[in-house]
Write a protein that holds these residues in place. Structure first.
Motif, PDB file in Angstrom:
ATOM      1  N   LEU A   1      -3.768   5.150  -6.908  1.00 39.12           N
ATOM      2  CA  LEU A   1      -4.329   5.636  -5.645  1.00 39.12           C
ATOM      3  C   LEU A   1      -5.687   5.001  -5.350  1.00 39.12           C
ATOM      4  O   LEU A   1      -6.023   4.723  -4.193  1.00 39.12           O
ATOM      5  CB  LEU A   1      -4.484   7.155  -5.690  1.00 39.12           C
TER       6      LEU A   1
ATOM      7  N   ALA B   1       0.839  -1.201   0.000  1.00 37.22           N
ATOM      8  CA  ALA B   1       0.000   0.000   0.000  1.00 37.22           C
ATOM      9  C   ALA B   1       0.875   1.251   0.000  1.00 37.22           C
ATOM     10  O   ALA B   1       0.540   2.257  -0.634  1.00 37.22           O
ATOM     11  CB  ALA B   1      -0.921  -0.004   1.221  1.00 37.22           C
TER      12      ALA B   1
ATOM     13  N   ARG C   1       2.100   1.902  -3.545  1.00 30.85           N
ATOM     14  CA  ARG C   1       1.052   2.456  -4.402  1.00 30.85           C
ATOM     15  C   ARG C   1       0.766   3.913  -4.047  1.00 30.85           C
ATOM     16  O   ARG C   1       0.544   4.749  -4.925  1.00 30.85           O
ATOM     17  CB  ARG C   1      -0.220   1.620  -4.281  1.00 30.85           C
ATOM     18  N   PHE C   2       0.776   4.218  -2.762  1.00 31.09           N
ATOM     19  CA  PHE C   2       0.527   5.585  -2.323  1.00 31.09           C
ATOM     20  C   PHE C   2       1.626   6.521  -2.823  1.00 31.09           C
ATOM     21  O   PHE C   2       1.357   7.617  -3.321  1.00 31.09           O
ATOM     22  CB  PHE C   2       0.438   5.641  -0.792  1.00 31.09           C
TER      23      PHE C   2
ATOM     24  N   VAL D   1       0.815   9.692  -5.300  1.00 29.06           N
ATOM     25  CA  VAL D   1       1.007  11.066  -4.830  1.00 29.06           C
ATOM     26  C   VAL D   1       2.098  11.780  -5.623  1.00 29.06           C
ATOM     27  O   VAL D   1       1.903  12.900  -6.114  1.00 29.06           O
ATOM     28  CB  VAL D   1       1.344  11.077  -3.323  1.00 29.06           C
TER      29      VAL D   1
END
Length: 280
Positions: free
Chosen positions: A278, A122, A125-126, A130
């Motif tokens: 996201l 996670a 991916r974040f 961003v």
């Protein structure tokens, strides 16, 4: 029933397998073209597509993120070589900048690959979403952010910039252009020269990044067949050859388009893929 976390080949028929192979080939075509066009190594396409495909194969999301990033870095190696050669023929690879940034970028990418052992799926991916959106916005606005009329005079500052680019790019599975191109633009570097040099930096990022992800994934259970650490060899072997031969096409397109068109193309692709990551 629990959802399996390991790919079971018996669950796929011949048609599905053919579609997946074709999908990987198309991914290679698009990513290779983008590598030559934008100097981004194609990772902005490969990472989200691989994450989606691995999800269809019922690979655990925690593993899928790492596999997508590591495999993307592996495919970037031949693509960057092809793109770099094409740009170098046109004189747009700045060798002085490579000598200045290259070692720091390499070290940063190696650290980023090693950090895969502690960063969650996670989290990867974040970070991709961003950073990708921030860069897309910067490239899409009418006037690109300009910090100075030239690169910093300090060698230390330049090494810090290079290390940060290498670290974040490695963790995102991208070839470096996503960060190095807008950074160079911010220091008033010529757009085409920024893209050409970014294609070379992609190789400097991908090699140590792959080493780090192989080490981080070594011995991990529940990875799909053909995995070498976190690198999926089957996916890499399909994407890489197509991407390699498509990169020169992108390089030719880069020199046929003006700088504004390059920026808009970069921003559009980056925004779409970042949002998809996201949203999961």
């Amino acid at each position: 029933m629990p959802v399996p976390t390991v790919f079971d080949p018996s669950t796929l028929n011949a048609v599905t397998v053919a579609m997946l192979i074709a999908g990987m080939a198309v991914t290679g075509l698009v990513s290779g073209t983008l590598a030559g066009l934008l100097g981004v190594g194609g990772g902005i396409v490969i990472v989200p597509v691989l994450f989606w495909v691995l999800g269809l194969l019922q690979i655990a999301p925690e593993h899928a993120s790492h596999l997508a990033v590591a495999t993307s870095l592996a495919t970037i190696i031949p693509t960057s070589i092809s793109s770099m050669r094409a740009h170098n023929k046109r004189g747009t690879v700045d060798k002085d900048l490579l000598k200045l940034w290259g070692p720091a970028v390499f070290v940063g990418a190696l650290i980023g690959g090693g950090m895969a052992m502690i960063v969650s799926g996670a989290g990867l991916r974040f970070l991709f979403g961003v950073v990708g959106l921030a860069v897309a916005v910067n490239m899409a606005i009418p006037k690109t952010l300009v910090i100075a009329a030239h690169l910093p005079q300090s060698g230390l500052v330049n090494r810090v910039i290079g290390a940060i680019i290498g670290l974040i790019s490695s963790l995102m599975g991208i070839g470096g252009g996503t960060l190095s191109v807008p950074t160079l633009n911010a220091f008033s570097f010529p757009p085409h020269r920024a893209v050409g040099t970014a294609s070379a930096l992609g190789l400097v990022i991908a090699v140590p990044g792959v080493i780090g992800f192989i080490y981080a994934g070594w011995g991990i259970e529940d990875l799909p067949p053909g995995s070498f650490g976190y690198v999926s060899l089957p996916a890499a072997l399909i994407i890489a050859p197509v991407s390699f031969f498509a990169a020169p096409l992108g390089a030719r397109l880069a020199h046929a388009l003006d700088a504004r068109t390059l920026k808009r193309a970069f921003a559009l692709f980056l925004a779409i893929t970042s949002l998809r990551m996201l949203l999961g």
